[in-house]
Design an enzyme around this catalytic site. Structure first.
Site, PDB file in Angstrom:
ATOM      1  N   PHE A 269      -0.693  -6.477  10.459  1.00 54.16           N
ATOM      2  CA  PHE A 269      -0.120  -6.701   9.129  1.00 54.16           C
ATOM      3  C   PHE A 269      -0.426  -8.108   8.624  1.00 54.16           C
ATOM      4  O   PHE A 269       0.342  -8.668   7.849  1.00 54.16           O
ATOM      5  CB  PHE A 269       1.387  -6.409   9.132  1.00 54.16           C
ATOM      6  CG  PHE A 269       1.713  -5.082   9.748  1.00 54.16           C
ATOM      7  CD1 PHE A 269       1.405  -3.911   9.062  1.00 54.16           C
ATOM      8  CD2 PHE A 269       2.263  -4.986  11.001  1.00 54.16           C
ATOM      9  CE1 PHE A 269       1.659  -2.677   9.630  1.00 54.16           C
ATOM     10  CE2 PHE A 269       2.519  -3.755  11.580  1.00 54.16           C
ATOM     11  CZ  PHE A 269       2.214  -2.597  10.898  1.00 54.16           C
ATOM     12  N   ILE A 496      -6.218  -1.833  15.190  1.00 56.97           N
ATOM     13  CA  ILE A 496      -4.865  -2.379  15.317  1.00 56.97           C
ATOM     14  C   ILE A 496      -3.800  -1.287  15.157  1.00 56.97           C
ATOM     15  O   ILE A 496      -2.654  -1.572  14.845  1.00 56.97           O
ATOM     16  CB  ILE A 496      -4.644  -3.532  14.323  1.00 56.97           C
ATOM     17  CG1 ILE A 496      -4.889  -3.087  12.873  1.00 56.97           C
ATOM     18  CG2 ILE A 496      -5.580  -4.695  14.666  1.00 56.97           C
ATOM     19  CD1 ILE A 496      -4.552  -4.175  11.838  1.00 56.97           C
ATOM     20  N   GLY A 497      -4.236  -0.060  15.395  1.00 56.55           N
ATOM     21  CA  GLY A 497      -3.326   1.071  15.271  1.00 56.55           C
ATOM     22  C   GLY A 497      -3.646   1.942  14.074  1.00 56.55           C
ATOM     23  O   GLY A 497      -2.998   2.954  13.821  1.00 56.55           O
ATOM     24  N   THR A 498      -4.686   1.561  13.347  1.00 53.21           N
ATOM     25  CA  THR A 498      -5.031   2.261  12.109  1.00 53.21           C
ATOM     26  C   THR A 498      -5.823   3.529  12.334  1.00 53.21           C
ATOM     27  O   THR A 498      -5.894   4.372  11.450  1.00 53.21           O
ATOM     28  CB  THR A 498      -5.904   1.342  11.247  1.00 53.21           C
ATOM     29  OG1 THR A 498      -7.038   0.942  12.047  1.00 53.21           O
ATOM     30  CG2 THR A 498      -5.148   0.105  10.827  1.00 53.21           C
ATOM     31  N   PRO A 619      -8.870  12.394   6.443  1.00 56.94           N
ATOM     32  CA  PRO A 619      -7.715  12.516   5.553  1.00 56.94           C
ATOM     33  C   PRO A 619      -6.371  12.366   6.271  1.00 56.94           C
ATOM     34  O   PRO A 619      -5.423  11.862   5.681  1.00 56.94           O
ATOM     35  CB  PRO A 619      -7.859  13.913   4.937  1.00 56.94           C
ATOM     36  CG  PRO A 619      -9.044  14.544   5.556  1.00 56.94           C
ATOM     37  CD  PRO A 619      -9.781  13.542   6.400  1.00 56.94           C
ATOM     38  N   GLY A 688     -11.794   1.680   1.462  1.00 51.95           N
ATOM     39  CA  GLY A 688     -10.767   1.047   2.298  1.00 51.95           C
ATOM     40  C   GLY A 688      -9.374   1.473   1.870  1.00 51.95           C
ATOM     41  O   GLY A 688      -9.073   1.540   0.683  1.00 51.95           O
ATOM     42  N   VAL A 689      -8.536   1.771   2.852  1.00 55.37           N
ATOM     43  CA  VAL A 689      -7.201   2.311   2.575  1.00 55.37           C
ATOM     44  C   VAL A 689      -6.093   1.449   3.173  1.00 55.37           C
ATOM     45  O   VAL A 689      -4.931   1.815   3.140  1.00 55.37           O
ATOM     46  CB  VAL A 689      -7.054   3.742   3.133  1.00 55.37           C
ATOM     47  CG1 VAL A 689      -7.944   4.702   2.383  1.00 55.37           C
ATOM     48  CG2 VAL A 689      -7.331   3.803   4.623  1.00 55.37           C
ATOM     49  N   GLY A 690      -6.454   0.293   3.714  1.00 53.59           N
ATOM     50  CA  GLY A 690      -5.474  -0.454   4.507  1.00 53.59           C
ATOM     51  C   GLY A 690      -4.253  -0.912   3.750  1.00 53.59           C
ATOM     52  O   GLY A 690      -3.141  -0.812   4.254  1.00 53.59           O
ATOM     53  N   GLU A 691      -4.440  -1.464   2.567  1.00 58.94           N
ATOM     54  CA  GLU A 691      -3.332  -2.175   1.940  1.00 58.94           C
ATOM     55  C   GLU A 691      -2.855  -1.598   0.624  1.00 58.94           C
ATOM     56  O   GLU A 691      -1.739  -1.879   0.180  1.00 58.94           O
ATOM     57  CB  GLU A 691      -3.723  -3.645   1.772  1.00 58.94           C
ATOM     58  CG  GLU A 691      -3.777  -4.333   3.117  1.00 58.94           C
ATOM     59  CD  GLU A 691      -4.603  -5.612   3.136  1.00 58.94           C
ATOM     60  OE1 GLU A 691      -4.033  -6.665   3.397  1.00 58.94           O
ATOM     61  OE2 GLU A 691      -5.818  -5.553   2.902  1.00 58.94           O
TER      62      GLU A 691
HETATM   63 MO1  MOS Z   1      -4.420  -8.208   6.238  1.00 60.50          MO
HETATM   64  S1  MOS Z   1      -2.708  -8.774   5.454  1.00 60.50           S
HETATM   65  O1  MOS Z   1      -5.577  -8.130   5.135  1.00 60.50           O
HETATM   66  O2  MOS Z   1      -4.664  -8.762   7.716  1.00 60.50           O
END
Ligand code: MOS
Length: 730
Positions: A269, A496-498, A619, A688-691
């Protein structure tokens, strides 16, 4: 595609816009007609899932190492000042104690070492007697067991000369200064003052967000040891290659002397993304001083005190509109706190520069140095607090125009970047808005507030639009065609768990035109070559790009070649050739809340997000990330509150008892889905879907709370005491 085509690849044939439910990938898989489990576009659970749930995987603190010693971090009891003395005599006499490292005997560090943003005094630990902020590590006690080290740490006698400190951040702070423009200049387009003066309606409000902690489940841990001239590290971080480079700089080592691995990471995070963490600095010092493998694991409270958080923000947004809802002006001045030890940019104005057409746009980013530990990226840095301000203000504009807030967004859709003037690579915000509204049932909403009641509860709905920058950063992948027909794919990625392992396996299989079972993926090791980290929602894009290009190069060399055959591809040049464009993911978030006016309790009842995030590799995992992101946005809106005590300068609620993060009982029915999308500037079409799941959610909730109650909530989190209507007589 061939090895020499390094320019941004067009969408593979037959792929104008592929969503997750659309069958078909860019190429048929050798020998298959159906897509196998784990191919791009199929919902496959995490490859390492069974190993995780049975406890078989090793996180950083689980790494078995012979002759292991343990370091216990000692933090300052004062917020600012000088260490007068550290009396170690009692501690050194205790069982199992190997020694104490403090500023008097610690290895000297290279003070040029830092993060992406430059030198970072936050990691220059034990270099002087100065205490710059609360919770500063001032010593490491090293012993045979962690318990012995902890007991000895309690026996240290530290005396201080205290000095005054300042943690009173605000936009008006006398030390406020323009922030360093790491990501683009502040915008000045048109004449904002003139357009505001000519507007039919002007909203001019302040929005405030608190410090927020990454709060990963896995506390930061590092184990370090020397093998001859080579430093070996297992560490919890978001990018082992970048961390290895930082360690090399910090300790004056040749980069080849440092190997960092991060095989499994229990969340980051952002808190494991900047430079290298205190656990690692101290572990490397200790293994160097004591010539033993040393592990340093932070306690939960130490994570809060010593690891970067999102800075507090204080933002003023002014928006002027014509009576028909067309924007004349957006002015966004966003202040955030920084440490005196390091520079950083919380880029709160990102969305104000790109989300809406306006005749005039002025954005200003203001840094306020105070006596705190260096803040850093957390969960959609900049965009998340910035979106809360901008999208709340947009809702206020709609309110004063008596216009549907969805319609207000649709009326201000830009054709090119409003500040940059650049074309959009693919902008699918309108599709998100319309499809989200349809699924949510937005059309039946009465736009006036406080019109729905269920018993004593007030009910309201709200929405927000969002974008988040998309792109990739230089990375190198190597692929070996093995003699047995398998392919070994090596990239210094971090999962990282993603689900990065699972996603990259699918990408590699597609790029090599083989079944995923043929892929042996190696990640999480700095020895695998230069790679961007899991950050900025650019992990999967950066690594996939390198894998895809390496695969193309390998395929072009395979015919008749002797196996095994290895090729590598560095994306630096390809990325440099990308035409400048506005590249973003998009989303629309819709929300329904209930508010109990007697207790001030807000409960989110429904959350729906429609996302345009490029092509979706998996998905199941992508949806999981977006839902997780929306939960973090809910948590930001209602719960997370990094309280800093003005009387001590310290985090008041620096643990999971005091820092509440949305738990199951707080989380409602959440739906996240995708509109068909494709990123033309990416070889795999992904964004990208992370944030982005996090970014728009807090504003959507705050807007729904207004709709329920008729009162604006401009300070996060929306705590019961801020909502309460029937206050006891004072
Ligand atoms: Mo992140 S908050 O882009 O590591």
């Amino acid at each position: 595609m061939n090895a020499s085509s390094t320019s941004p690849s067009p969408a593979p044939a037959g792929h104008p816009a592929i969503g997750p439910s659309t069958a078909g990938t860019s190429a048929p898989l050798a020998g298959t007609r159906e897509r196998p489990l784990g191919a791009v576009g199929t919902a496959r659970p995490r490859i390492e899932g069974p190993a995780k749930v049975t406890g078989a995987v090793r996180y950083a603190a689980d790494e078995p190492t012979g002759d292991l010693a343990h370091g216990w971090v000692v933090t300052s009891a004062v917020t600012r000042g000088l260490i007068r003395d550290i009396d170690t005599s009692a501690a050194l006499a205790m069982p199992g104690v190997l020694g104490v490292i403090d500023h008097r005997n610690a290895p000297r560090l290279n003070l040029d070492a830092g993060s992406f943003f430059g030198p970072d005094g936050g990691m220059h630990l034990l270099q002087s007697d100065e205490i710059p902020h609360s919770g500063r590590p001032i010593a490491l006690v090293v012993a045979e067991t962690a318990e012995q080290a902890r007991s000895a740490a309690m026996a240290l006698r530290v005396t201080y000369d205290e000095e005054p400190y300042d943690v009173n951040f605000s936009l008006e702070h006398p030390a406020a200064r323009p922030a360093t423009s790491f990501f683009g200049e502040d915008a000045t387009v048109g004449d904002v003052d003139m357009e505001l003066a000519a507007s039919a309606v002007v909203v001019d409000e302040r929005y405030v967000t608190p410090e927020a902690h990454g709060a990963a489940m896995e506390p930061h841990s590092a184990t370090a040891w020397w093998e001859g001239e080579r430093l070996q590290v297992v560490d919890s971080n978001q990018g082992p290659f970048l961390v290895a480079m930082t360690v090399a700089t910090l300790f004056y080592l040749d980069p080849k002397q440092v190997r960092v691995r991060s095989p499994h990471v229990g969340g980051g995070f952002g808190s494991k993304s900047g430079g290298c963490g205190p656990q690692l600095v101290l572990a490397v010092m200790a293994t160097t001083v004591f010539d033993r493998p040393v592990r340093v694991t932070l306690t939960r409270s130490q994570v809060f005190q010593t690891v970067s958080m999102r800075p507090a923000t204080d933002q003023r947004v002014r928006i002027g509109v014509d009576a028909d809802g067309r924007l004349r002006a957006i002015s966004h001045t966003a202040a955030f706190e920084v440490s005196k030890l390091a520079d950083y940019l919380e880029n709160c104005t990102e969305l104000s520069n790109t989300l809406y057409a306006a005749r005039a746009i002025r954005t200003r980013r203001i840094a306020v140095p105070v006596d705190i530990l260096p803040p850093y990226s957390v969960r959609g840095p900049g965009a998340t607090p910035g979106s809360f301000a901008l999208e709340s203000a947009m809702d206020e504009v709609a309110e004063r125009l008596d216009m549907d807030p969805l319609e207000l967004r649709l009326r201000n859709e830009p054709s090119v970047g409003p500040v940059s003037g650049l074309p959009f690579s693919r902008r699918n915000l309108v599709a998100c808005l319309r499809e989200g509204a349809r699924r949510f049932g937005w059309a039946t909403r009465d736009r006036h507030p406080r019109t729905r009641r269920e018993g004593r509860l007030l009910v309201g709905t709200g929405m927000a639009a969002t974008s988040f920058g998309a792109g990739a950063l230089p990375s190198t992948a190597s692929i070996t065609a093995e003699a047995d027909g398998d392919f070994t794919v090596a990239i210094g990625a971090s999962d990282i768990g993603t689900g990065a392992r699972t996603a990259l396996t699918a990408v590699a299989a597609e790029a090599l035109r083989v079944n995923p079972e043929k892929i042996r993926l190696l990640i999480a090791d700095s020895d695998l070559g230069p790679a961007w980290g899991a950050g900025g929602s650019r992990g999967t894009t950066s690594w996939s790009w390198a894998i895809t290009e390496a695969a193309a190069k390998l395929r072009s060399q395979l015919g008749g070649a002797t196996l095994p055959l290895t090729v590598s591809f560095d994306t630096t040049e390809s990325l440099g050739e990308l035409p400048l464009m506005e590249r973003h993911s998009y989303s629309a978030v819709f929300c329904e809340v209930t508010v109990d006016p007697a207790t001030g309790e807000v409960r989110v009842r429904r959350l729906l997000g429609m996302f345009a995030v490029g092509r979706v590799i998996n998905p199941l995992l992508a949806r999981s990330q977006l839902v997780g992101g929306m939960i973090m946005g809910l948590s930001m809106a209602l719960h997370e509150d990094g309280v800093r005590d003005p009387a001590t300068g310290r985090h008041v609620n620096g643990d999971f008892a005091g820092y509440h993060i949305a738990a199951h009982a707080d989380v409602p029915d959440i739906e996240a889905d995708f509109v068909p999308d494709y990123e033309p500037g990416d070889p795999s079409g992904i964004k990208g879907v992370g944030e982005i799941g996090t970014v728009g959610t807090a504003a959507a909730i705050a807007n729904a709370v207004w709709h329920a109650t008729g009162s604006r909530q401009r300070t996060l989190p929306i705590r019961p005491d801020r909502v309460l209507e029937e206050r006891p007589p004072s």
